[in-house]
Design an enzyme around this catalytic site. Sequence first.
Site, PDB file in Angstrom:
ATOM      1  N   ALA A 200       0.810  -1.231   0.000  1.00 33.64           N
ATOM      2  CA  ALA A 200       0.000   0.000   0.000  1.00 33.64           C
ATOM      3  C   ALA A 200       0.835   1.269   0.000  1.00 33.64           C
ATOM      4  CB  ALA A 200      -0.927  -0.001   1.215  1.00 33.64           C
ATOM      5  N   HIS A 201       2.003   1.242   0.660  1.00 33.50           N
ATOM      6  CA  HIS A 201       2.713   2.521   0.831  1.00 33.50           C
ATOM      7  C   HIS A 201       3.393   3.008  -0.437  1.00 33.50           C
ATOM      8  CE1 HIS A 201       7.112   1.437   1.394  1.00 33.50           C
ATOM      9  NE2 HIS A 201       6.589   0.252   1.618  1.00 33.50           N
ATOM     10  N   THR A 237      -5.025 -11.048  13.832  1.00 33.45           N
ATOM     11  CA  THR A 237      -6.120 -10.077  13.751  1.00 33.45           C
ATOM     12  C   THR A 237      -5.757  -9.071  12.671  1.00 33.45           C
ATOM     13  OG1 THR A 237      -6.576 -10.391  16.080  1.00 33.45           O
ATOM     14  CG2 THR A 237      -7.464  -8.381  15.065  1.00 33.45           C
ATOM     15  N   CYS A 327      16.134   0.564   0.063  1.00 35.45           N
ATOM     16  CA  CYS A 327      16.463  -0.670   0.773  1.00 35.45           C
ATOM     17  C   CYS A 327      17.949  -0.969   0.727  1.00 35.45           C
ATOM     18  CB  CYS A 327      15.694  -1.843   0.187  1.00 35.45           C
ATOM     19  SG  CYS A 327      13.954  -1.508   0.191  1.00 35.45           S
TER      20      CYS A 327
HETATM   21  N1  PLP Z   1       9.343  -5.386  -3.789  1.00 38.17           N
HETATM   22  C1  PLP Z   1       9.771  -4.274  -4.385  1.00 38.17           C
HETATM   23  C2  PLP Z   1      10.042  -4.281  -5.857  1.00 38.17           C
HETATM   24  C3  PLP Z   1       9.972  -3.103  -3.651  1.00 38.17           C
HETATM   25  O1  PLP Z   1      10.422  -2.001  -4.253  1.00 38.17           O
HETATM   26  C4  PLP Z   1       9.704  -3.133  -2.258  1.00 38.17           C
HETATM   27  C5  PLP Z   1       9.933  -1.929  -1.429  1.00 38.17           C
HETATM   28  O2  PLP Z   1      10.748  -1.094  -1.724  1.00 38.17           O
HETATM   29  C6  PLP Z   1       9.234  -4.326  -1.688  1.00 38.17           C
HETATM   30  C7  PLP Z   1       9.072  -5.431  -2.484  1.00 38.17           C
HETATM   31  C8  PLP Z   1       8.940  -4.413  -0.221  1.00 38.17           C
HETATM   32  O3  PLP Z   1       7.706  -3.820   0.086  1.00 38.17           O
HETATM   33  P1  PLP Z   1       7.424  -3.393   1.610  1.00 38.17           P
HETATM   34  O4  PLP Z   1       8.188  -2.127   1.855  1.00 38.17           O
HETATM   35  O5  PLP Z   1       5.937  -3.194   1.686  1.00 38.17           O
HETATM   36  O6  PLP Z   1       7.868  -4.520   2.474  1.00 38.17           O
END
Ligand code: PLP
Length: 403
Positions: A200-201, A237, A327
């Site tokens: 969602a974010h 939940t 990340c």
């Molecule tokens: N997959 C991709 C391609 C992403 O860019 C990201 C987040 O940057 C994720 C998975 C992980 O999503 P979440 O931040 O909701 O764990």
Amino acid sequence: MNPRIYFDHSATTPLDPRVLTAMGPFLGGAFGNPSSLHQEGRAARAAIETARAQVASLIGAEPEEIIFTASGTEADNLALIGAVRASGRPGHVVTTSIEHAAILETCLFLAGSGTKITHLPVDADGLVSPQSLLRALQSKVTLVSVMAANNVVGTLQPIEELAHLTKLHGVLFHTDAVQAAGKIPLDVNRLHVDLLSLSAHKLHGPKGIGALYVRKGTRLSPIVFGGGQERGLRSATENVVGIVGFGAGAAIAREELAEEATRLAGFRTFISEELFRLLPDSYLFGHPVHRLPGHLSFGLRGQEREVGKLVAAFDAAGVAVSAGSACSANHSGEPSNVLLAMGCDAERARGLIRLSLGRFNTQQEVDCFLEILPRAVATLSVPRNAVAELKVPSSTLAAGALA
Ligand code: PLP
């Protein structure tokens, strides 16, 4: 305070005020547990089912094919570990060398229990070739997982073709559509995918809520055990307020997708043209055509080791951009595994700056960024305190331009 320009929507997006409004009641009076049978519980259940239909509608799925998870990462984990466990064998997962850590690390985990992992190569634009997939499918495969859009370079994979080939071999196909959803049209039936991850974010919804689309009839084991919520695939939940926000975000994204994609692609084209004019030593990463509309990754010849400084200079000037993906921020200064897989040398693979634009960005912000850009680059060869000169002038950006 000076207004800030946020160009890092691939990391996360600001909550849309309409989403916040939808979530409001579920942070207050509407607190019921959706598993309770009384009125409070039934109200929460109804809100979840409305949101499930909204999320399903974004990707052309049936509501009962949506399993809410705590994140895109968890959706990826559930898809891969769940499919391998359900097969009853260590199995074989075919993926690509440019996936998000949520896939790559899950593959490493599975490999520790004997699962064979094949990483498909990509070309210089970040595209997986159908031929390399066909070669991998010559051996017995449990699941193929290929991301729909790459988070670092923005390249879109030919998911429809790859999934079609995979289905011809009777193998399950998963796509991580966390970066693609809400930005490009996605239809699970046209794409032939069995499993699809969402978060969602990344679409102006809240953090900490994701979903996995699970095609009817797909065998999947849970990875979280407990009370059997979400058809037994994701006990706990439910995060009602997060789910409601996800639903609202998905509904808005669906409604505005076509117009937004055109608007953001226009910004991207404009920025890339100006980039070459202002900085002739710049070069772009990713596929020139098959790409996310508001995403632009570039490097500067000879300045690749300075990206950390450049991102800091932008930040000091009031502009949020990133070097590589959020990340990988803990590994900044190291070559990007995605760029290495695309055949960049170690120097270039260190030098990526990512701009990712979104719903509330304006032409005025784009112009302001382009004004700052050459001055930010110029600071790379001058002392750090000169960066203060770069601040976004309040007069250039009307207050509230960030909405
Ligand atoms: N997959 C991709 C391609 C992403 O860019 C990201 C987040 O940057 C994720 C998975 C992980 O999503 P979440 O931040 O909701 O764990």
